[in-house]
Structures are given as C-alpha cells and as structure tokens.
Design an enzyme around this catalytic site. Sequence first.
Site, mmCIF file in Angstrom:
data_model
loop_
_atom_site.group_PDB
_atom_site.id
_atom_site.type_symbol
_atom_site.label_atom_id
_atom_site.label_comp_id
_atom_site.label_asym_id
_atom_site.label_seq_id
_atom_site.Cartn_x
_atom_site.Cartn_y
_atom_site.Cartn_z
ATOM 1 N N ARG A 121 6.855 -7.468 22.323
ATOM 2 C CA ARG A 121 5.637 -8.254 21.917
ATOM 3 C C ARG A 121 4.631 -8.136 20.614
ATOM 4 N NH1 ARG A 121 7.309 -10.930 26.542
ATOM 5 N NH2 ARG A 121 8.802 -12.859 26.737
ATOM 6 N N GLU A 185 -4.068 -2.235 -8.656
ATOM 7 C CA GLU A 185 -4.321 -2.449 -7.579
ATOM 8 C C GLU A 185 -6.158 -2.098 -7.793
ATOM 9 O OE1 GLU A 185 -3.817 -5.434 -5.706
ATOM 10 O OE2 GLU A 185 -1.366 -5.008 -6.151
ATOM 11 N N LYS A 227 -10.833 -2.545 0.254
ATOM 12 C CA LYS A 227 -10.348 -3.603 1.695
ATOM 13 C C LYS A 227 -10.875 -3.934 2.935
ATOM 14 C CE LYS A 227 -6.180 -5.276 2.261
ATOM 15 N NZ LYS A 227 -4.624 -5.396 1.731
ATOM 16 N N GLU A 237 -7.392 -14.311 6.713
ATOM 17 C CA GLU A 237 -7.698 -15.559 5.167
ATOM 18 C C GLU A 237 -7.715 -17.004 5.680
ATOM 19 O OE1 GLU A 237 -3.672 -14.275 2.880
ATOM 20 O OE2 GLU A 237 -4.953 -14.370 1.686
ATOM 21 N N ARG A 242 -11.289 -13.221 2.031
ATOM 22 C CA ARG A 242 -10.196 -11.722 1.758
ATOM 23 C C ARG A 242 -9.763 -12.516 -0.098
ATOM 24 N NH1 ARG A 242 -6.026 -9.202 5.839
ATOM 25 N NH2 ARG A 242 -4.737 -8.109 4.759
ATOM 26 N N ASN A 246 -7.245 -11.514 -4.322
ATOM 27 C CA ASN A 246 -6.753 -11.999 -5.241
ATOM 28 C C ASN A 246 -6.425 -11.779 -6.332
ATOM 29 O OD1 ASN A 246 -4.249 -12.676 -3.439
ATOM 30 N ND2 ASN A 246 -5.209 -14.401 -2.443
ATOM 31 N N HIS A 249 -4.478 -11.946 -9.570
ATOM 32 C CA HIS A 249 -2.080 -11.644 -8.933
ATOM 33 C C HIS A 249 -1.755 -13.741 -9.248
ATOM 34 C CE1 HIS A 249 -3.165 -8.123 -6.951
ATOM 35 N NE2 HIS A 249 -1.861 -8.615 -6.052
ATOM 36 N N HIS A 253 1.846 -13.588 -10.366
ATOM 37 C CA HIS A 253 2.784 -13.860 -9.265
ATOM 38 C C HIS A 253 3.851 -14.557 -10.035
ATOM 39 C CE1 HIS A 253 0.897 -12.661 -5.117
ATOM 40 N NE2 HIS A 253 1.267 -12.297 -5.038
ATOM 41 N N HIS A 265 5.018 -5.723 -9.187
ATOM 42 C CA HIS A 265 3.944 -6.147 -8.585
ATOM 43 C C HIS A 265 2.989 -5.175 -9.900
ATOM 44 C CE1 HIS A 265 1.170 -7.577 -6.111
ATOM 45 N NE2 HIS A 265 0.643 -7.043 -6.522
HETATM 46 N N1 LIG Z 1 1.176 -6.223 3.807
HETATM 47 C C1 LIG Z 1 0.451 -6.104 3.077
HETATM 48 O O1 LIG Z 1 -1.064 -5.861 2.690
HETATM 49 C C2 LIG Z 1 1.208 -5.864 1.019
HETATM 50 C C3 LIG Z 1 0.008 -5.477 -0.094
HETATM 51 C C4 LIG Z 1 0.415 -4.926 -1.186
HETATM 52 C C5 LIG Z 1 1.690 -4.489 -1.359
HETATM 53 N N2 LIG Z 1 2.207 -5.276 -0.152
HETATM 54 C C6 LIG Z 1 3.543 -4.798 0.149
HETATM 55 O O2 LIG Z 1 4.575 -3.440 -0.458
HETATM 56 C C7 LIG Z 1 5.638 -3.403 -1.181
HETATM 57 C C8 LIG Z 1 5.872 -2.298 -2.118
HETATM 58 O O3 LIG Z 1 5.078 -1.421 -1.678
HETATM 59 P P1 LIG Z 1 5.508 0.112 -3.048
HETATM 60 O O4 LIG Z 1 5.212 -0.345 -3.958
HETATM 61 O O5 LIG Z 1 4.592 1.190 -1.991
HETATM 62 O O6 LIG Z 1 7.112 -0.076 -2.741
HETATM 63 P P2 LIG Z 1 7.924 1.290 -2.163
HETATM 64 O O7 LIG Z 1 7.794 1.307 -0.753
HETATM 65 O O8 LIG Z 1 9.210 0.380 -1.891
HETATM 66 O O9 LIG Z 1 7.932 2.086 -3.061
HETATM 67 C C9 LIG Z 1 8.272 2.313 -4.682
HETATM 68 C C10 LIG Z 1 9.550 3.619 -4.126
HETATM 69 O O10 LIG Z 1 8.952 4.513 -4.049
HETATM 70 C C11 LIG Z 1 9.499 5.731 -2.780
HETATM 71 N N3 LIG Z 1 8.686 6.304 -3.205
HETATM 72 C C12 LIG Z 1 7.674 5.810 -1.491
HETATM 73 N N4 LIG Z 1 7.096 7.337 -1.537
HETATM 74 C C13 LIG Z 1 7.019 8.153 -2.056
HETATM 75 C C14 LIG Z 1 6.759 9.399 -2.830
HETATM 76 N N5 LIG Z 1 5.421 9.898 -2.147
HETATM 77 N N6 LIG Z 1 7.533 9.593 -3.334
HETATM 78 C C15 LIG Z 1 8.386 9.609 -3.922
HETATM 79 N N7 LIG Z 1 8.881 8.500 -3.762
HETATM 80 C C16 LIG Z 1 8.527 7.332 -2.500
HETATM 81 C C17 LIG Z 1 9.640 4.605 -2.629
HETATM 82 O O11 LIG Z 1 11.423 4.545 -1.466
HETATM 83 C C18 LIG Z 1 10.381 3.690 -3.210
HETATM 84 O O12 LIG Z 1 12.005 3.570 -3.883
HETATM 85 C C19 LIG Z 1 5.820 -4.928 -1.661
HETATM 86 O O13 LIG Z 1 7.190 -5.734 -0.919
HETATM 87 C C20 LIG Z 1 4.872 -5.460 -1.240
HETATM 88 O O14 LIG Z 1 4.803 -7.228 -1.357
HETATM 89 C C21 LIG Z 1 1.843 -5.646 1.274
HETATM 90 ZN ZN LIG Z 2 -1.389 -6.674 -5.200
#
Ligand SMILES: NC(=O)c1ccc[n+]([C@@H]2O[C@H](COP(=O)([O-])OP(=O)(O)OC[C@H]3O[C@@H](n4cnc5c(N)ncnc54)[C@H](O)[C@@H]3O)[C@@H](O)[C@H]2O)c1
Ligand SMILES: [Zn+2]
Length: 361
Positions: A121, A185, A227, A237, A242, A246, A249, A253, A265
Amino acid sequence: MQKHTVHVRLGARSHPIVIGKSLLPKALTSSSTFSGLKTRVFVIADSHLRPIAQRIIRSFGTKCAGSFFLSGGEATKDMSTLPKLYAAACQARLDRKSFIVAIGGGVIGDVTGFFAATYLRGIRIVHVPTTLVAQVDSAIGGKTGVNLPKGKNLVGAFHQPALVMVDSTTLKTLPDRQFRSGLAEVIKYGIIDDSILFRRLESRTKQILNRDPKELSWIIQRCCEIKARVVSQDEFETKGLRAILNFGHTIGHGIENAAQYKLLHGEAIALGMVGATYLSQKLGDLTSIAAQRINNLIGSFGLPVRLKIKLPTSKIVAAMRLDKKAGDGQIRFVLADDIGNVRTGIPVSEVFISEALATLC
Ligand SMILES: NC(=O)c1ccc[n+]([C@@H]2O[C@H](COP(=O)([O-])OP(=O)(O)OC[C@H]3O[C@@H](n4cnc5c(N)ncnc54)[C@H](O)[C@@H]3O)[C@@H](O)[C@H]2O)c1
Ligand SMILES: [Zn+2]
C-alpha cells in the site's frame, strides 16, 4: 560539488529536488533521507544505466537489499512489468520502511513509481532521473503509472517521492534525439512562465546542445522550480493551474496518437507548440515577433517545426477529441499572451485548429 535544492512544498509529502553536476553516487547515498540505522534500499534501474547504478549500489554498501534492471522504452511501462517487481521486492523482504531508488528515464520512473505506490500500500521512493524529460518533468509531481493497450497512462496513482536527485552529468550518454526531445519541454517552461529562461535558451543554444553540465544544471533548476511551484499549488490537477504545463500538448498529443508514436513525445510537443503559437497570435495577444522567437528557438534546437510524415488533419483532430482533456466535447487550449505568460482552458473551433495544423504541413 556544487548543488542546488528546490523544495516541493506539499505538507507531509514535501521533499527536496537536489540538482547539480557529478553528484552521483556520493550525494545520493550519503543523503540524510537514508540516514536511519536500519534503512534498506532496493535499486531499480534502466539497464542502459548499469555502470552508474552499480556504483550507486556499491556506495550504499550493506544498506542495499538488492537490485533489478529493466529496459528503458515505452514497452516496459506495462502491467507485465509489475509482477516481476513485486516478486523481487518480496524476495528482498522489503518492508514499509524500505526505500526504492529508481534510476532511469520517465519510463522507469513511472512504472517504478506505480510499483512503489502499490507495494504494501505504498513504500517510499527516491527518483534519480537520467533523461532530460525525466529531470525537468516526469520525476517531479508524483504522477506514476503504466499504459494499457487502449492508451497511455490509463492506470496510475499519485505517489510523491521522498527525494529527487538530478545529476546533469548523466545526460552525457543520452542519444541525441532523446536529448532534443527533452529540450521541447524546457522551451515550454520558458513560454509558460519564465522569459529569462527563454532568453537564456536563445543565447546559449550552442552550450546547451554541447550538453555543458553547468549550463544544463542551471536550466534544469529553473524548470524544476516552475514545476515544483505548480505542483505545490495544484497537486492533484483539480485547481486548473497544473493545466499550464499542457502548452503545446493539445495538438502534440493529437499528433503523437495519430502518428502512432512514430515521433518522440518532445518532437510532437514541438509541433504542438508551433500550432499553439499560431493560435495564440490569431486569437490572443501574442505578437508576431514573440511568435517568431518561439518558432526560431524550436528550430534552433533541431526540433521539428513542420510535420515530415503524411498525417491527415482529420486524423489528428479525431485523436485530439479522444484525448482526455476534451471531456466536454470542446477542444481547449493553453495559449500564450506573451513569452512567460499563458492562459488555460481556451476553447478553439475546429476551423482555427485546422488552420493551425495547416501551418505545420
Ligand atoms: N509522470 C509524469 O509526470 C510524466 C511526465 C512526462 C513524461 N512522462 C512519461 O515519461 C516517459 C518518457 O520518458 P523518457 O523520454 O525519459 O523515456 P525513457 O525512460 O524510455 O528513456 C528514453 C531512452 O533513453 C534511455 N536512457 C535513459 N537514460 C539514459 C542515459 N542517461 N543515457 C543513455 N540512455 C538513456 C532509455 O533506456 C530509453 O531507451 C513516457 O512514458 C511519458 O508518458 C511522465
Ligand atoms: Zn510533455
């Protein structure tokens, strides 16, 4: 070791974001967060980050109860990852006093965050984000989750971390396309809240693209401050604030979905920001000079300002309608009045949306 701390103020869920260069592993493993005599940590890391994760594990010494490596990339943000994590946690006998340390990008942060929110939990988690997207966005704010076949982030929970530690040096190994995607971003933060950040991005483009860790630390800090402030005022939100996050976005999206995730993205958001900038000029107070500056900055970071794949406008609009932000049938936008100042919840007719999309072709 120079570091800055940004505070996310959320009462009992308040926590620091520590930002700097070459912080790992020392600043993390010696953090007062883990100071309890009986503290046990369990490390969950992206396998691309194995070398630094192993240094962190060694530095935790006997406090480390185990580790688990996952592949980065969207496919890991899936229900099927969770049983593996629950099993590893049981095997390591993690209890409610244990900490999870998540090392990786947004995918690792989101899936591990959801695991931490639900195991027993809820157990505490520390994020060590290693992509620019994760450092300025996903590791902050407590949103966690996994995807379903029907759509992204459909299962999730709010679960604030105990600490976020951002080491800008980790970005050195990030593939170029991923790094630029994160910059979309960063530009967004400049547009929604911070004209000084925006100007710095314009004047230091070269240093930023060369990933100068000191320059990146400064930028990441500004983004985290924005942020953190937004999240502190609108954690769940529910108050509308918040929604400023967007900007870009709504169309972004739509493009992301319609293109079936062929674009990253940040690339889709870059296009969405070009579209929102057009609408901000057409329907709001944004001057043509400010609009030009936004489009130039997006382009100078190597992000797309035109759609390079064939996508019918109708398909993008249909995807925008399906997006959860179009709940009442109206498609609403965040529009900029100036660089550093936006308004949210602006309904825009389909005629204008089609015009904005036409500027991307
Ligand atoms: N929780 C939130 O508020 C929020 C906000 C924005 C995005 N997201 C989510 O985040 C995800 C995208 O995140 P991302 O772009 O970091 O993708 P990711 O975590 O898949 O990383 C992108 C790629 O880079 C590689 N990688 C990571 N760090 C590295 C490093 N230092 N050196 C070499 N390779 C590295 C990973 O293995 C992957 O192949 C999506 O699922 C999105 O929905 C969440
Ligand atoms: Zn975004």
